[in-house]
Scaffold this motif. Structure first.
Motif, PDB file in Angstrom:
ATOM      1  N   ILE A   1      -7.319 -22.015  22.052  1.00 35.45           N
ATOM      2  CA  ILE A   1      -8.459 -22.728  22.618  1.00 35.45           C
ATOM      3  C   ILE A   1      -9.608 -22.801  21.619  1.00 35.45           C
ATOM      4  N   SER A   2      -9.709 -21.783  20.770  1.00 32.46           N
ATOM      5  CA  SER A   2     -10.809 -21.748  19.801  1.00 32.46           C
ATOM      6  C   SER A   2     -10.638 -22.743  18.658  1.00 32.46           C
ATOM      7  N   LEU A   3      -9.455 -23.322  18.522  1.00 31.41           N
ATOM      8  CA  LEU A   3      -9.232 -24.302  17.452  1.00 31.41           C
ATOM      9  C   LEU A   3     -10.098 -25.534  17.665  1.00 31.41           C
ATOM     10  N   GLU A   4     -10.621 -26.081  16.573  1.00 34.16           N
ATOM     11  CA  GLU A   4     -11.423 -27.289  16.635  1.00 34.16           C
ATOM     12  C   GLU A   4     -10.838 -28.347  15.705  1.00 34.16           C
ATOM     13  N   GLU A   5     -11.192 -29.598  15.954  1.00 37.46           N
ATOM     14  CA  GLU A   5     -10.614 -30.695  15.184  1.00 37.46           C
ATOM     15  C   GLU A   5     -10.918 -30.581  13.693  1.00 37.46           C
ATOM     16  N   GLN A   6     -12.080 -30.036  13.348  1.00 41.00           N
ATOM     17  CA  GLN A   6     -12.427 -29.946  11.928  1.00 41.00           C
ATOM     18  C   GLN A   6     -11.575 -28.936  11.183  1.00 41.00           C
ATOM     19  N   CYS A   7     -10.801 -28.129  11.908  1.00 41.59           N
ATOM     20  CA  CYS A   7      -9.883 -27.180  11.277  1.00 41.59           C
ATOM     21  C   CYS A   7      -8.536 -27.817  10.951  1.00 41.59           C
ATOM     22  N   ILE A   8      -8.341 -29.065  11.372  1.00 42.24           N
ATOM     23  CA  ILE A   8      -7.031 -29.704  11.263  1.00 42.24           C
ATOM     24  C   ILE A   8      -7.110 -30.932  10.360  1.00 42.24           C
ATOM     25  N   SER A   9      -6.174 -31.048   9.442  1.00 41.06           N
ATOM     26  CA  SER A   9      -5.998 -32.259   8.638  1.00 41.06           C
ATOM     27  C   SER A   9      -4.656 -32.866   9.014  1.00 41.06           C
ATOM     28  N   LEU A  10      -4.649 -34.136   9.383  1.00 41.10           N
ATOM     29  CA  LEU A  10      -3.437 -34.806   9.841  1.00 41.10           C
ATOM     30  C   LEU A  10      -3.072 -35.917   8.872  1.00 41.10           C
ATOM     31  N   TYR A  11      -1.833 -35.856   8.328  1.00 39.87           N
ATOM     32  CA  TYR A  11      -1.399 -36.806   7.318  1.00 39.87           C
ATOM     33  C   TYR A  11      -0.040 -37.404   7.686  1.00 39.87           C
ATOM     34  N   PRO A  12       0.240 -38.621   7.247  1.00 38.36           N
ATOM     35  CA  PRO A  12       1.595 -39.156   7.419  1.00 38.36           C
ATOM     36  C   PRO A  12       2.575 -38.386   6.540  1.00 38.36           C
ATOM     37  N   SER A  13       3.727 -38.038   7.082  1.00 38.06           N
ATOM     38  CA  SER A  13       4.717 -37.307   6.296  1.00 38.06           C
ATOM     39  C   SER A  13       5.255 -38.189   5.186  1.00 38.06           C
ATOM     40  N   TYR A  14       5.841 -37.560   4.170  1.00 33.67           N
ATOM     41  CA  TYR A  14       6.312 -38.350   3.033  1.00 33.67           C
ATOM     42  C   TYR A  14       7.505 -39.225   3.383  1.00 33.67           C
ATOM     43  N   THR A  15       8.195 -38.928   4.496  1.00 30.70           N
ATOM     44  CA  THR A  15       9.301 -39.786   4.942  1.00 30.70           C
ATOM     45  C   THR A  15       8.805 -40.965   5.753  1.00 30.70           C
ATOM     46  N   GLY A  16       7.568 -40.876   6.273  1.00 26.79           N
ATOM     47  CA  GLY A  16       7.003 -41.958   7.063  1.00 26.79           C
ATOM     48  C   GLY A  16       7.427 -41.959   8.510  1.00 26.79           C
ATOM     49  N   SER A  17       8.304 -41.036   8.906  1.00 30.93           N
ATOM     50  CA  SER A  17       8.836 -41.041  10.262  1.00 30.93           C
ATOM     51  C   SER A  17       8.073 -40.125  11.212  1.00 30.93           C
ATOM     52  N   SER A  18       7.110 -39.375  10.689  1.00 33.16           N
ATOM     53  CA  SER A  18       6.351 -38.431  11.512  1.00 33.16           C
ATOM     54  C   SER A  18       5.037 -38.127  10.808  1.00 33.16           C
ATOM     55  N   GLN A  19       4.307 -37.143  11.335  1.00 36.43           N
ATOM     56  CA  GLN A  19       3.062 -36.702  10.725  1.00 36.43           C
ATOM     57  C   GLN A  19       3.133 -35.202  10.423  1.00 36.43           C
ATOM     58  N   THR A  20       2.305 -34.789   9.477  1.00 33.59           N
ATOM     59  CA  THR A  20       2.204 -33.378   9.105  1.00 33.59           C
ATOM     60  C   THR A  20       0.748 -32.947   9.239  1.00 33.59           C
ATOM     61  N   ALA A  21       0.535 -31.789   9.835  1.00 30.09           N
ATOM     62  CA  ALA A  21      -0.819 -31.262   9.996  1.00 30.09           C
ATOM     63  C   ALA A  21      -0.982 -29.980   9.199  1.00 30.09           C
ATOM     64  N   LEU A  22      -2.164 -29.804   8.614  1.00 32.00           N
ATOM     65  CA  LEU A  22      -2.545 -28.550   7.974  1.00 32.00           C
ATOM     66  C   LEU A  22      -3.642 -27.926   8.813  1.00 32.00           C
ATOM     67  N   LEU A  23      -3.415 -26.701   9.256  1.00 29.05           N
ATOM     68  CA  LEU A  23      -4.371 -25.976  10.081  1.00 29.05           C
ATOM     69  C   LEU A  23      -5.020 -24.880   9.245  1.00 29.05           C
ATOM     70  N   SER A  24      -6.304 -25.002   9.011  1.00 28.85           N
ATOM     71  CA  SER A  24      -7.050 -23.987   8.256  1.00 28.85           C
ATOM     72  C   SER A  24      -7.835 -23.152   9.257  1.00 28.85           C
ATOM     73  N   MET A  25      -7.452 -21.881   9.416  1.00 31.47           N
ATOM     74  CA  MET A  25      -7.968 -21.078  10.525  1.00 31.47           C
ATOM     75  C   MET A  25      -8.505 -19.734  10.042  1.00 31.47           C
ATOM     76  N   ARG A  26      -9.732 -19.447  10.401  1.00 30.39           N
ATOM     77  CA  ARG A  26     -10.330 -18.150  10.118  1.00 30.39           C
ATOM     78  C   ARG A  26     -11.319 -17.830  11.230  1.00 30.39           C
ATOM     79  N   PRO A  27     -11.097 -16.784  12.021  1.00 30.98           N
ATOM     80  CA  PRO A  27      -9.950 -15.871  11.934  1.00 30.98           C
ATOM     81  C   PRO A  27      -8.673 -16.530  12.456  1.00 30.98           C
TER      82      PRO A  27
END
Length: 399
Positions: A46-72
């Motif tokens: 619940i504590s996760l916020e949108e600014q902690c997440i980067s959402l990118y198209p996957s290199y195959t183009g068939s899905s997306q990949t997210a990077l979650l930067s979380m502290r703590p």
């Protein structure tokens, strides 16, 4: 983090693995929906916020990949083994009353394979692939210890044309954890991943730019040699335009401290693992026959592209066993890769010194290479990319 087991293999006071990767996200999901689906799954998120997440198209183009930067780090992720991949099943309710369906997401923080780091607009025309080194990590090796900013993700996309795709490549290169360790294994895996990312004729004709650090530079060289010798992989060599090489040990590097560490970690009961890792280190040692042979075989390959070489100006602390029996980077400082080892001395090579040690030359590369960039960038930094790559037309990009 790279050729040296700096933060992954050796004791480090900085918290590790605060960035996790989530793959196989449906292309129809927005960042808001992805976050909502995670939060419905576990209350600790619940504590996760949108600014902690980067959402990118996957290199195959068939899905997306997210990077979650979380502290703590939320409790949900604290319970997961950081060395493994995990499956997270989410139940999706499509819009307009569609049927419910399970979405199988893949979670990890080892970042093996290719990970996208930006959202290219329109059809991307160029691929940049960054390759870390031995004991490295596809995200953390390029990340500043002071600010946690990862320049390939946080700065580079702002300073290059928007139709360039940036990818980082990770592989199991720890000297102290389970897994195979040989140049053949690394080369085959890397070439296979590159081929998977360029599966169509159009993608295989797309110009390719490599950014390597330390052993990553040797892996890039090995991939180009395989592409020269195998017709099915020839598109990799044909499409490569530029190689940016940081601390490349073309002439070898100091490895005595790493050899001692490997012998300490791997007992006679696992002699096959020890011999593989020691053989790998011998390949990287100064004056190794492996590197001498590679350098000679690569001359005709390097002549086909632009080379930008960076060499370190500061010594790096070696690894040393402390009184508690733990290996730390507290040993005597040494120039791990000498300047003459990092340079090819070819006419199409540009050479630059970086006032950092071997590890931090890529962690702080954005700052260290400020004078090489375009004057149109707010920071005056582009790693020389837009100054080096000339785009003649959308269909034909040459130097």
């Amino acid at each position: 983090m790279d050729l040296l087991p700096a933060a992954t293999d050796v004791q480090d006071c900085r918290p590790q693995h605060e960035c996790w990767r989530v793959q196989n996200i449906p292309t129809s999901w927005s960042l808001t929906k992805f976050l909502q689906m995670l939060q419905k799954k576990d209350e600790s998120l619940i504590s996760l916020e949108e600014q902690c997440i980067s959402l990118y198209p996957s290199y195959t183009g068939s899905s997306q990949t997210a990077l979650l930067s979380m502290r703590p780090l939320p409790q949900y992720f604290q319970k997961l083994d950081p060395d493994d991949s995990h499956v997270l099943i989410l139940e999706d309710m499509p819009e307009a009353g569609g049927k419910r369906g399970d979405v199988f997401l893949s979670l990890d923080c080892h970042f093996r394979g290719l990970t996208p780091l930006n959202v290219p607009v329109r059809n991307n025309l160029v691929d940049i692939v960054a390759v870390t080194g031995l004991g490295g990590h596809a995200i953390e090796s390029w990340q500043s210890r002071q600010s946690d900013q990862m320049w390939l993700k946080d700065f580079l996309p702002c300073s290059i044309p928007e139709n360039i795709r940036i990818l980082t490549y990770g592989y199991n290169s720890s000297l102290t954890k389970p897994g195979k360790r040989s140049m053949v294994d690394y080369r085959r895996g890397f070439v296979q991943v590159l081929s998977n990312a360029q599966s169509t004729a159009e993608e295989r004709a797309r110009p390719l730019i490599f950014i390597g650090h330390s052993l990553g530079c040797i892996l890039i060289a090995q991939a180009l040699l395989q592409a020269q010798n195998n017709h099915s992989d020839s598109h990799i060599l044909a499409s490569t335009r530029v190689a940016f090489l940081f601390g490349a040990p073309h002439g070898g590097q100091k490895v005595d401290d790493l050899v001692s560490m490997v012998k300490d970690f791997t007992s006679s009961s696992c002699s096959s693992q020890q011999s593989r890792r020691l053989r790998l280190l011998e390949h990287l040692r100064e004056d190794s026959d492996f590197l001498d042979d590679q350098r000679e075989r690569l001359i005709s390959i390097w002549e086909q592209m632009k080379i930008v070489s960076f060499y370190e100006k500061r010594d790096t602390k070696t690894v040393k066993k402390n009184e508690a029996g733990e290996w730390e980077r507290t040993g005597e400082a040494a120039r791990l890769v000498q300047g003459f080892s990092s340079l090819l001395y070819l006419k199409q090579e540009s050479r630059y010194a970086i006032d950092e040690d071997h590890i931090n030359m890529v962690r702080n590369a954005w700052k260290a290479t400020a004078s090489l960039g375009s004057h149109h960038s707010p920071d005056g930094v582009q790693l020389g990319l837009t100054n080096t790559i000339m785009f003649n037309s959308p269909g034909q990009q040459r130097l």
